[in-house]
Design an enzyme around this catalytic site. Sequence first.
Site, mmCIF file in Angstrom:
data_model
loop_
_atom_site.group_PDB
_atom_site.id
_atom_site.type_symbol
_atom_site.label_atom_id
_atom_site.label_comp_id
_atom_site.label_asym_id
_atom_site.label_seq_id
_atom_site.Cartn_x
_atom_site.Cartn_y
_atom_site.Cartn_z
ATOM 1 N N GLU A 65 -81.338 -1.343 27.547
ATOM 2 C CA GLU A 65 -80.337 -0.625 28.350
ATOM 3 C C GLU A 65 -79.491 -1.583 29.192
ATOM 4 O OE1 GLU A 65 -83.641 0.519 28.237
ATOM 5 O OE2 GLU A 65 -83.028 2.015 26.763
ATOM 6 N N ARG B 87 -74.697 -3.103 31.589
ATOM 7 C CA ARG B 87 -74.293 -3.752 32.855
ATOM 8 C C ARG B 87 -72.951 -4.468 32.671
ATOM 9 N NH1 ARG B 87 -79.410 -5.580 36.434
ATOM 10 N NH2 ARG B 87 -80.535 -3.636 36.107
ATOM 11 N N LEU C 124 -102.603 -19.530 27.770
ATOM 12 C CA LEU C 124 -101.991 -18.278 28.231
ATOM 13 C C LEU C 124 -100.906 -17.913 27.226
ATOM 14 C CD1 LEU C 124 -101.164 -16.182 30.532
ATOM 15 C CD2 LEU C 124 -99.610 -17.941 31.349
ATOM 16 N N ASP D 280 -88.418 -6.165 38.938
ATOM 17 C CA ASP D 280 -87.267 -5.370 39.393
ATOM 18 C C ASP D 280 -86.905 -5.721 40.833
ATOM 19 O OD1 ASP D 280 -85.273 -3.520 39.269
ATOM 20 O OD2 ASP D 280 -86.575 -1.760 39.366
ATOM 21 N N HIS E 241 -80.879 -12.970 40.441
ATOM 22 C CA HIS E 241 -81.498 -13.256 39.139
ATOM 23 C C HIS E 241 -82.024 -14.696 39.104
ATOM 24 C CE1 HIS E 241 -80.402 -9.386 37.662
ATOM 25 N NE2 HIS E 241 -79.109 -9.630 37.576
HETATM 26 C C1 FPP Z 1 -84.071 -6.351 37.559
HETATM 27 O O1 FPP Z 1 -83.332 -6.598 38.685
HETATM 28 C C2 FPP Z 1 -84.269 -7.496 36.702
HETATM 29 C C3 FPP Z 1 -83.650 -7.705 35.507
HETATM 30 C C4 FPP Z 1 -82.502 -6.929 35.008
HETATM 31 C C5 FPP Z 1 -84.063 -8.720 34.604
HETATM 32 C C6 FPP Z 1 -85.147 -9.642 35.062
HETATM 33 C C7 FPP Z 1 -84.633 -10.982 34.980
HETATM 34 C C8 FPP Z 1 -85.101 -12.054 35.651
HETATM 35 C C9 FPP Z 1 -86.258 -12.083 36.512
HETATM 36 C C10 FPP Z 1 -84.386 -13.294 35.491
HETATM 37 C C11 FPP Z 1 -84.150 -13.676 34.101
HETATM 38 C C12 FPP Z 1 -85.364 -14.217 33.429
HETATM 39 C C13 FPP Z 1 -85.290 -14.613 32.174
HETATM 40 C C14 FPP Z 1 -86.421 -15.317 31.505
HETATM 41 C C15 FPP Z 1 -84.049 -14.363 31.420
HETATM 42 P P1 FPP Z 1 -82.112 -5.647 38.958
HETATM 43 O O2 FPP Z 1 -80.879 -6.426 38.687
HETATM 44 O O3 FPP Z 1 -82.209 -4.392 38.177
HETATM 45 O O4 FPP Z 1 -82.287 -5.381 40.465
HETATM 46 P P2 FPP Z 1 -81.780 -4.096 41.279
HETATM 47 O O5 FPP Z 1 -82.502 -2.900 40.713
HETATM 48 O O6 FPP Z 1 -82.170 -4.411 42.675
HETATM 49 O O7 FPP Z 1 -80.288 -4.003 41.089
#
Ligand code: FPP
Length: 245
Positions: free
Chosen positions: A73, A77, A137, A26, A43
Amino acid sequence: MSKSELLRTAHIDAIAVPRHVAIIMDGNGRWAAARGLPRAEGHRRGVEALRRTVRAAGDLGIQFLTIFSFSAENWSRPSTEIRELMMLLRRFVRHDLAELHSNGVRVRVIGERENLADDIRRLLDEAEQLTKNNDKLVLVVAFNYGARQEIARAAQRLAAAVSAGDLAVSAVTADKLASYLDAPDLPDPDLIIRTSGEIRLSGFLLWQSAHSEFYFTDVLWPAFRKIDFLRAIRSFQQRRRRFGC
Ligand code: FPP
């Protein structure tokens, strides 16, 4: 640095390394916003943090690493962000699969695949198929995943078995229900890490986390480094696990 040197330097007990670590990655958006960058860049840098973490997990001898890549969820977005996340998954599988395979990583996927684009479904199937005999792994990608949905899917399969006469109502136990979850052969996570200072599970592995240890850190996911991973494991090793006893 060899594995044993690495563990010694970080004051980590090589024997008690958690077998299964699950991560809620996150803070990508906040990492980008703090730098005046678009969320998409957060991302992208999140994928780099993921690569580092998979390598570190292999180095540390962790056997199962589950990552929350796209939640059920997340469909709410903006569509541009959803497109970006889908594109990153495509890229991750296309560009990283060969390296994962050659490093002995087995890819598993949990979550609902039905409503994903055909090419994404195919890529996920191919990744699982290609790596199915690897055993260094297991990387479990939770994609289009929500634990309530997973439990409902399990209940549906179980109800179908009961109504087909293959399962007696009296045989429905917790273990039996668990055997209908998306990946019933995986051990429950020993340690669940969430980055970015949020202290909640957000529908991640609700069934499997009954006896997991939790580690929350303020580090935003794109900034998550091996040292942060080692800190989480060190904290895990200081806990006394009781499994309800
Ligand atoms: C949260 O950050 C993260 C996600 C919604 C998805 C996690 C995705 C990645 C690490 C990249 C994609 C990886 C793959 C393999 C597809 P957020 O956008 O909710 O951050 P915020 O809470 O600061 O807005």
